[in-house]
Design a protein around this motif. Structure first.
Motif, PDB file in Angstrom:
ATOM      1  N   GLU A 150      12.743  -3.582  16.014  1.00 27.36           N
ATOM      2  CA  GLU A 150      11.949  -2.825  15.049  1.00 27.36           C
ATOM      3  C   GLU A 150      12.811  -2.003  14.089  1.00 27.36           C
ATOM      4  N   PRO A 151      13.798  -1.222  14.572  1.00 27.62           N
ATOM      5  CA  PRO A 151      14.678  -0.537  13.607  1.00 27.62           C
ATOM      6  C   PRO A 151      15.467  -1.504  12.734  1.00 27.62           C
ATOM      7  N   LEU A 152      15.816  -2.674  13.287  1.00 23.03           N
ATOM      8  CA  LEU A 152      16.568  -3.649  12.510  1.00 23.03           C
ATOM      9  C   LEU A 152      15.741  -4.167  11.334  1.00 23.03           C
ATOM     10  N   LYS A 153      14.434  -4.305  11.534  1.00 21.59           N
ATOM     11  CA  LYS A 153      13.555  -4.699  10.431  1.00 21.59           C
ATOM     12  C   LYS A 153      13.701  -3.750   9.249  1.00 21.59           C
ATOM     13  N   ILE A 154      13.615  -2.458   9.533  1.00 20.78           N
ATOM     14  CA  ILE A 154      13.660  -1.442   8.479  1.00 20.78           C
ATOM     15  C   ILE A 154      15.022  -1.439   7.801  1.00 20.78           C
ATOM     16  N   ARG A 155      16.066  -1.603   8.590  1.00 21.78           N
ATOM     17  CA  ARG A 155      17.414  -1.582   8.020  1.00 21.78           C
ATOM     18  C   ARG A 155      17.670  -2.791   7.131  1.00 21.78           C
ATOM     19  N   LEU A 156      17.204  -3.966   7.557  1.00 20.59           N
ATOM     20  CA  LEU A 156      17.464  -5.183   6.786  1.00 20.59           C
ATOM     21  C   LEU A 156      16.706  -5.210   5.461  1.00 20.59           C
ATOM     22  N   LEU A 157      15.562  -4.541   5.388  1.00 26.67           N
ATOM     23  CA  LEU A 157      14.796  -4.537   4.143  1.00 26.67           C
ATOM     24  C   LEU A 157      15.504  -3.771   3.031  1.00 26.67           C
ATOM     25  N   ARG A 158      16.246  -2.712   3.386  1.00 22.19           N
ATOM     26  CA  ARG A 158      16.987  -1.892   2.422  1.00 22.19           C
ATOM     27  C   ARG A 158      16.069  -1.325   1.342  1.00 22.19           C
ATOM     28  N   THR A 159      14.899  -0.894   1.738  1.00 26.26           N
ATOM     29  CA  THR A 159      13.934  -0.251   0.857  1.00 26.26           C
ATOM     30  C   THR A 159      13.822   1.216   1.274  1.00 26.26           C
ATOM     31  N   PRO A 160      13.151   2.063   0.469  1.00 27.24           N
ATOM     32  CA  PRO A 160      13.014   3.484   0.854  1.00 27.24           C
ATOM     33  C   PRO A 160      12.543   3.644   2.290  1.00 27.24           C
ATOM     34  N   ALA A 161      13.253   4.482   3.035  1.00 25.21           N
ATOM     35  CA  ALA A 161      13.086   4.528   4.495  1.00 25.21           C
ATOM     36  C   ALA A 161      11.701   4.974   4.933  1.00 25.21           C
ATOM     37  N   GLU A 162      11.208   6.084   4.387  1.00 21.91           N
ATOM     38  CA  GLU A 162       9.971   6.659   4.922  1.00 21.91           C
ATOM     39  C   GLU A 162       8.760   5.755   4.718  1.00 21.91           C
ATOM     40  N   PRO A 163       8.473   5.260   3.481  1.00 18.49           N
ATOM     41  CA  PRO A 163       7.329   4.354   3.342  1.00 18.49           C
ATOM     42  C   PRO A 163       7.501   3.052   4.101  1.00 18.49           C
ATOM     43  N   THR A 164       8.740   2.570   4.205  1.00 18.69           N
ATOM     44  CA  THR A 164       8.986   1.335   4.954  1.00 18.69           C
ATOM     45  C   THR A 164       8.709   1.536   6.432  1.00 18.69           C
ATOM     46  N   MET A 165       9.124   2.680   6.977  1.00 11.98           N
ATOM     47  CA  MET A 165       8.858   2.978   8.380  1.00 11.98           C
ATOM     48  C   MET A 165       7.365   3.075   8.645  1.00 11.98           C
ATOM     49  N   THR A 166       6.650   3.773   7.765  1.00  9.86           N
ATOM     50  CA  THR A 166       5.200   3.922   7.950  1.00  9.86           C
ATOM     51  C   THR A 166       4.508   2.569   7.947  1.00  9.86           C
ATOM     52  N   ALA A 167       4.840   1.741   6.945  1.00 12.08           N
ATOM     53  CA  ALA A 167       4.190   0.434   6.836  1.00 12.08           C
ATOM     54  C   ALA A 167       4.566  -0.482   7.994  1.00 12.08           C
TER      55      ALA A 167
ATOM     56  N   ASP B 136       0.818  -1.199   0.000  1.00  9.98           N
ATOM     57  CA  ASP B 136       0.000   0.000   0.000  1.00  9.98           C
ATOM     58  C   ASP B 136       0.859   1.259   0.000  1.00  9.98           C
ATOM     59  N   GLN B 137       2.102   1.136   0.468  1.00  7.74           N
ATOM     60  CA  GLN B 137       3.043   2.258   0.447  1.00  7.74           C
ATOM     61  C   GLN B 137       3.939   2.247  -0.789  1.00  7.74           C
ATOM     62  N   GLY B 138       3.638   1.324  -1.722  1.00 12.54           N
ATOM     63  CA  GLY B 138       4.423   1.251  -2.948  1.00 12.54           C
ATOM     64  C   GLY B 138       5.733   0.512  -2.810  1.00 12.54           C
ATOM     65  N   VAL B 139       5.871  -0.315  -1.777  1.00  6.74           N
ATOM     66  CA  VAL B 139       7.099  -1.079  -1.544  1.00  6.74           C
ATOM     67  C   VAL B 139       6.788  -2.556  -1.748  1.00  6.74           C
ATOM     68  N   SER B 140       7.538  -3.198  -2.627  1.00  2.81           N
ATOM     69  CA  SER B 140       7.302  -4.613  -2.928  1.00  2.81           C
ATOM     70  C   SER B 140       8.501  -5.439  -2.470  1.00  2.81           C
ATOM     71  N   VAL B 141       8.237  -6.389  -1.583  1.00  2.00           N
ATOM     72  CA  VAL B 141       9.278  -7.280  -1.060  1.00  2.00           C
ATOM     73  C   VAL B 141       8.737  -8.696  -1.082  1.00  2.00           C
ATOM     74  N   SER B 142       9.569  -9.666  -1.433  1.00  2.00           N
ATOM     75  CA  SER B 142       9.116 -11.053  -1.506  1.00  2.00           C
ATOM     76  C   SER B 142       8.755 -11.576  -0.120  1.00  2.00           C
ATOM     77  N   PRO B 143       7.762 -12.476  -0.041  1.00  2.84           N
ATOM     78  CA  PRO B 143       7.380 -13.032   1.275  1.00  2.84           C
ATOM     79  C   PRO B 143       8.521 -13.733   1.988  1.00  2.84           C
ATOM     80  N   GLY B 144       9.384 -14.426   1.233  1.00  3.59           N
ATOM     81  CA  GLY B 144      10.517 -15.109   1.864  1.00  3.59           C
ATOM     82  C   GLY B 144      11.455 -14.142   2.555  1.00  3.59           C
ATOM     83  N   THR B 145      11.725 -13.003   1.904  1.00  2.00           N
ATOM     84  CA  THR B 145      12.591 -11.991   2.518  1.00  2.00           C
ATOM     85  C   THR B 145      11.941 -11.400   3.763  1.00  2.00           C
ATOM     86  N   LEU B 146      10.640 -11.142   3.679  1.00  2.00           N
ATOM     87  CA  LEU B 146       9.932 -10.576   4.828  1.00  2.00           C
ATOM     88  C   LEU B 146       9.979 -11.535   6.017  1.00  2.00           C
TER      89      LEU B 146
END
Length: 329
Positions: free
Chosen positions: A95-112, A63-73
């Motif tokens: 929680e911060p480690l989740k956002i860092r490991l995804l390596r996706t755009p920070a702001e939409p990833t944080m919101t989601a 919904d925030q425009g970020v696409s990540v595979s289920p296995g990675t999640l």
């Protein structure tokens, strides 16, 4: 960054070994033998919960425009949860480690991510309040009114904070003015965006809510599985009370590495208060501990493998230009 991930994984492995040493490998093996019926079912329930949590998180990210595979999640969730479980920092690290490991755009990833966490903890608080309210109806040895009342008040306060539409932290920042710390200002901005998101995208939040409600029911189902494996009678109010007590103590003792001792004490107390043999509460605590340690081990292994794969890929990309130059010469 990859070296940082490896350092984190190594630190987690050291703490994991320390936890195993303090619990005692013979005790774990004895528990596996004693709960050979319940443990596979609890692991299956936990896997279903992991899949549902991943689906809810993926929905928020898309919904925030970020696409990540289920296995990675799933790998990121297990890796971050393992570090939160094994260290004294708990959610402050995970929680911060989740956002860092995804390596996706920070702001939409944080919101989601924080939306996913908020909805999940909201449903967990609902189940916790329900469990503590059931406790006076099931207690057979009497309940000290003050701890029970304090737990209900605390959980209700968290519930009210999550339900309110106006941002609470934003009002606090305005009251403090220039004295407001930077971290509180950022937290207030994030809280305001999450509350606005709930009003603007009610359909997405509603689907996440019911997904997480199912997750909470699966957590309570673990109590049912252990009671049945011990050939004990299953009563709905007792199950909710046991689940509520263990949830509350889990929240209060999240800063203890692997919650050593607190899980066992909480389960023993919960069984005693609801009329079961206190000693049998160890079966629930140790079954869940084996499950948590297994997920932590898988999460650490995923973090190491992912870091090594990314390091090899980066080395390959660094060597490619030089190889092309040599070939062209």
């Amino acid at each position: 960054m990859k070296k940082g991930h490896l350092i984190v994984a190594f630190g987690g492995a050291v703490i994991f070994a320390w936890v195993i040493t303090h619990i005692g490998l013979p005790a774990i093996l004895q528990q596996l033998a004693g709960m050979r019926t319940a443990l596979p079912i609890v692991l299956l329930i936990s896997l279903c919960r992991l899949l549902l949590q991943t689906a809810a998180w993926s929905r928020a990210l898309r919904d925030q425009g970020v696409s990540v595979s289920p296995g990675t999640l799933m790998g990121v969730r297990l890796a971050s949860q393992s570090m939160g479980y094994l260290t004294v920092l708990g959610p402050v690290l995970s929680e911060p480690l989740k956002i860092r490991l995804l390596r996706t755009p920070a702001e939409p990833t944080m919101t989601a991510t924080f939306l996913d966490d908020g909805v999940y903890w909201f449903t967990a608080t609902l189940m916790g309040v329900a469990g503590w309210l059931c406790l006076p109806l099931t207690a057979v040895h009497g309940v000290n009114a003050w701890p029970a009342a304090l737990a209900i008040v605390l959980l209700t306060a968290i519930l009210v904070f999550m339900l309110r539409q106006k941002p609470a932290l934003f009002a606090l920042v305005r009251r403090l003015g220039n004295r407001a710390p930077h971290w509180l200002i950022r937290a207030s901005i994030l809280e305001k965006s999450l509350r606005n998101y709930r009003l603007e995208r009610p359909t997405v939040v509603r689907r996440m809510f019911w997904t997480d409600v199912t997750c909470q029911l699966l957590v309570a189902a673990e109590v049912v599985v252990v009671l049945r494996s011990l050939h004990l009678p299953v009563h709905l109010l007792a199950v909710l009370a046991i689940d509520g007590i263990t949830r509350g103590l889990k929240l209060a003792t999240g800063w203890i590495p692997a919650r050593l001792g607190s899980d066992e004490g909480g389960a023993i107390s919960a069984f005693a208060l609801t009329g079961y043999s206190p000693a049998l509460g160890l079966a629930l605590a140790l079954t869940r501990r084996v499950r948590d340690l297994l997920w932590a081990l898988i999460g650490l292994c995923w973090l190491v493998c992912k870091s090594r794969t990314a390091s090899v890929r980066e080395n390959t990309l660094e060597q490619t230009p030089g190889t092309l130059l040599r070939e062209s010469a």
